[in-house]
Design a protein around this motif. Structure first.
Motif, PDB file in Angstrom:
ATOM      1  N   PRO A  81     -32.810 -17.970  98.209  1.00  0.00           N
ATOM      2  CA  PRO A  81     -33.327 -17.030  97.206  1.00  0.00           C
ATOM      3  C   PRO A  81     -34.195 -15.925  97.802  1.00  0.00           C
ATOM      4  O   PRO A  81     -34.084 -14.765  97.391  1.00  0.00           O
ATOM      5  CB  PRO A  81     -34.120 -17.912  96.246  1.00  0.00           C
ATOM      6  N   ARG A  82     -35.051 -16.249  98.761  1.00  0.00           N
ATOM      7  CA  ARG A  82     -35.919 -15.227  99.344  1.00  0.00           C
ATOM      8  C   ARG A  82     -35.107 -14.180 100.085  1.00  0.00           C
ATOM      9  O   ARG A  82     -35.222 -12.984  99.846  1.00  0.00           O
ATOM     10  CB  ARG A  82     -36.960 -15.852 100.277  1.00  0.00           C
ATOM     11  N   GLU A  90     -35.961 -12.997  93.097  1.00  0.00           N
ATOM     12  CA  GLU A  90     -36.036 -14.290  93.778  1.00  0.00           C
ATOM     13  C   GLU A  90     -36.215 -15.422  92.775  1.00  0.00           C
ATOM     14  O   GLU A  90     -35.590 -16.492  92.904  1.00  0.00           O
ATOM     15  CB  GLU A  90     -37.185 -14.292  94.788  1.00  0.00           C
ATOM     16  N   THR A 127     -38.564  -7.607  93.778  1.00  0.00           N
ATOM     17  CA  THR A 127     -37.962  -8.606  94.661  1.00  0.00           C
ATOM     18  C   THR A 127     -38.369 -10.012  94.227  1.00  0.00           C
ATOM     19  O   THR A 127     -37.542 -10.928  94.195  1.00  0.00           O
ATOM     20  CB  THR A 127     -38.371  -8.354  96.127  1.00  0.00           C
ATOM     21  N   THR A 141     -31.905 -13.502 100.008  1.00  0.00           N
ATOM     22  CA  THR A 141     -30.953 -12.785  99.169  1.00  0.00           C
ATOM     23  C   THR A 141     -31.653 -11.774  98.269  1.00  0.00           C
ATOM     24  O   THR A 141     -31.142 -10.670  98.045  1.00  0.00           O
ATOM     25  CB  THR A 141     -30.114 -13.780  98.343  1.00  0.00           C
ATOM     26  N   ALA A 142     -32.833 -12.131  97.759  1.00  0.00           N
ATOM     27  CA  ALA A 142     -33.596 -11.161  96.960  1.00  0.00           C
ATOM     28  C   ALA A 142     -33.930  -9.924  97.795  1.00  0.00           C
ATOM     29  O   ALA A 142     -33.811  -8.787  97.317  1.00  0.00           O
ATOM     30  CB  ALA A 142     -34.868 -11.812  96.426  1.00  0.00           C
ATOM     31  N   GLU A 143     -34.334 -10.130  99.047  1.00  0.00           N
ATOM     32  CA  GLU A 143     -34.611  -8.993  99.939  1.00  0.00           C
ATOM     33  C   GLU A 143     -33.343  -8.176 100.180  1.00  0.00           C
ATOM     34  O   GLU A 143     -33.373  -6.938 100.168  1.00  0.00           O
ATOM     35  CB  GLU A 143     -35.172  -9.495 101.278  1.00  0.00           C
ATOM     36  N   GLN A 157     -33.782 -18.620  92.345  1.00  0.00           N
ATOM     37  CA  GLN A 157     -34.279 -20.001  92.430  1.00  0.00           C
ATOM     38  C   GLN A 157     -33.804 -20.819  91.241  1.00  0.00           C
ATOM     39  O   GLN A 157     -33.418 -21.977  91.394  1.00  0.00           O
ATOM     40  CB  GLN A 157     -35.807 -20.012  92.506  1.00  0.00           C
TER      41      GLN A 157
END
Length: 196
Positions: free
Chosen positions: A150-151, A139, A135, A153-155, A143
């Motif tokens: 970014p945080r 992220e 993850t 969406t990465a999750e 970025q």
């Protein structure tokens, strides 16, 4: 003579790990006893415990090997696209369809192992560590693209990835790859800055 002496334990250790990897994944960790691993790896109990002090240590080593593969795969993809984080993200998504949908016919080994235990068991710790690492790498790529979230969406991408692996193991979705990759791309592209 000393070279042979050091070779033997490493060969035995490798046989133990390969046997544990196959049995733990195919049958589950709780279902496979140490005696079964000893018999199928053709080692003695003393040899196994010389390399792994407990079954939990063997479980941790099994998951470390799986994590090492994931580290090499993700970092290799990122390194192959040093100036194109969007292409790296696409490749990370696509790699799952090529490798994992076929290779994880029984689901993700980290999720499976984690589901067998509670609390701070090494299986849960290792699963959390690799998921957080992947993850974090996703992220970082988002970025670099100036993604809006970014945080988050990465999750979400990890949730989609997890869901796709579970779907591949359980569902009869003939369009799984197409559905998964479309969702993966929409999450990424939906937060990218609009070109002027």
């Amino acid at each position: 003579m000393s070279a042979t002496a050091t070779e033997r334990p490493s060969q035995a250790k490798e046989r133990i790990l390969q046997t544990a990897e196959r049995l733990f994944y195919d049958e589950g960790i709780h279902a496979v006893g140490i005696q079964r691993i000893i018999a199928e790896a053709s080692v003695t109990r003393v040899t196994l415990y010389r390399h792994f002090a407990s079954k939990d240590d063997l479980v941790a080593a099994y998951l470390d090997r799986k994590a090492a593969y994931d580290h090499a795969q993700v970092d290799g993809i990122i390194d192959a696209h040093p100036d194109d984080p969007r292409a790296a993200l696409a490749e990370i998504g696509s790699a799952l369809t090529r490798d994992d949908f076929g290779a994880v016919r029984r689901g993700c080994p980290f999720i499976n192992a984690s589901a067998e235990f509670v609390g701070t068991h090494p299986a849960r710790v290792k699963a959390r560590e690799i998921r957080q690492w992947v993850t974090g790498r996703i992220e970082g790529l988002l970025q670099r693209l100036d993604h809006r979230d970014p945080r988050g969406t990465a999750e979400q991408l990890m949730m989609v990835r997890t869901g796709a692996v579970v779907s591949g193991a359980l569902d009869a979705n003939d369009h799984l790859t197409e559905d998964y990759l479309r969702c993966w791309a929409m999450l990424i592209d939906g937060g990218l800055p609009q070109s002027a």
